[in-house]
Design a protein around this motif. Sequence first.
Motif, PDB file in Angstrom:
ATOM      1  N   SER A 215       0.673  -0.836  -0.317  1.00 62.06           N
ATOM      2  CA  SER A 215       0.099   0.223  -0.434  1.00 62.06           C
ATOM      3  C   SER A 215       0.915   1.233  -0.172  1.00 62.06           C
ATOM      4  O   SER A 215       0.615   2.813  -0.888  1.00 62.06           O
ATOM      5  CB  SER A 215      -0.839   0.330   1.191  1.00 62.06           C
ATOM      6  N   ILE A 218       2.020   2.159  -3.739  1.00 57.37           N
ATOM      7  CA  ILE A 218       0.941   2.127  -4.581  1.00 57.37           C
ATOM      8  C   ILE A 218       1.032   4.109  -4.060  1.00 57.37           C
ATOM      9  O   ILE A 218       0.285   4.916  -5.124  1.00 57.37           O
ATOM     10  CB  ILE A 218      -0.866   1.858  -3.521  1.00 57.37           C
ATOM     11  N   ALA A 231       0.529   3.049 -10.897  1.00 56.79           N
ATOM     12  CA  ALA A 231       0.323   3.015  -9.477  1.00 56.79           C
ATOM     13  C   ALA A 231       0.198   1.232  -8.800  1.00 56.79           C
ATOM     14  O   ALA A 231       1.438   0.423  -8.222  1.00 56.79           O
ATOM     15  CB  ALA A 231      -0.582   3.850  -8.418  1.00 56.79           C
ATOM     16  N   VAL A 232      -0.691   0.679  -9.283  1.00 56.42           N
ATOM     17  CA  VAL A 232      -0.892  -0.702  -8.852  1.00 56.42           C
ATOM     18  C   VAL A 232       0.454  -1.583  -9.301  1.00 56.42           C
ATOM     19  O   VAL A 232       1.034  -3.011  -9.204  1.00 56.42           O
ATOM     20  CB  VAL A 232      -1.836  -2.051  -9.024  1.00 56.42           C
TER      21      VAL A 232
END
Length: 271
Positions: A215, A218, A231-232
């Motif tokens: 996370s 991301i 981003a992922v």
Amino acid sequence: MEISKSLTIAGSDSGGGAGIQADLKTFQELSSYGMSVITAVTSQNTKGVHDVHPIPMKHIASQLEAIATDVNPQAVKTGMLGDMDTIHLIADRVRQYEWKNLVVDPVMVAKGGARLLEEQAVSTIKQTLIPLASVVTPNIPEAEALTDKQIKTMEDRKEAAVLLAQMGAQTVIIKGGHGTEDKVSDLLFDGEEFTIYEGERYSTRNTHGTGCTFSAAITAELAKGNNIRQAVTVAKEFIELAIKEDLHIGSGHGPTNHWAYNQYYKRNGIN
Ligand SMILES: Nc1ncnc2c1ncn2[C@@H]1O[C@H](COP(=O)(O)OP(=O)(O)OP(=O)(O)O)[C@@H](O)[C@H]1O
Ligand SMILES: Cc1ncc(COP(=O)(O)O)c(N)n1
């Protein structure tokens, strides 16, 4: 070029593998300037959580204010929040400071079994934080707790993702680390379309802080102005290499390797 700035609001892990420490290492490796608001100090190592010292509410508020009145982050993530009051405070300040790109990692229980969020606070996350989230990233047990549904199959995961989107999250990612398939698959739902990110499942005990690291990656990529799918894609590559090229630190569940991503690119002559 404007420097990207990322903020993590989470607990400190003295062992360095999860929480604030994992987040700041990840921000740094992805070239985003990292800042932190500490909600609790845990005495923790690779063998487990031995003690938790919650930070007084007044001081969490003053850390948030110190950041907001000087250096505004382009993306913010939350991790271990501990209790209802802390969640209310953070939701309130995210709205007040108009912070965008909020990544909510709904941390509930540490790998060793220690609770990092009081049980009654699960509904507070649903009601106050998820509606503000650009992305929410539960693992399978967290998705079950948030939706009150058992998740066994990919169909169950899709139903849970739809419910989480209905609670107000713009994008939902149900992480597959706790799944039982040979491959590891993370499910993304953006309110319209499902995307499955499938990868190798590495056999290692060194997976402490995988969710925090994923996370945080991301968050760093959103802070740079990338969209959620871009981003992922980076975050998946970052966490895969961090698990694959593990460091063997400590005698329990060791941390992931936060410098593996950059070393991989250096080895391959790409800067
Ligand atoms: N053994 C593994 N091999 C490859 N990828 C993995 C493995 N375990 C987890 N991952 C990946 O790591 C990321 C985090 O997933 P996971 O489901 O472990 O989160 P988590 O339980 O919140 O992590 P943690 O509680 O350790 O912080 C996901 O992208 C997942 O696919
Ligand atoms: C401060 C803090 N935040 C998050 C986690 C979750 O990580 P894990 O599930 O790998 O123990 C943790 N153990 N400690």
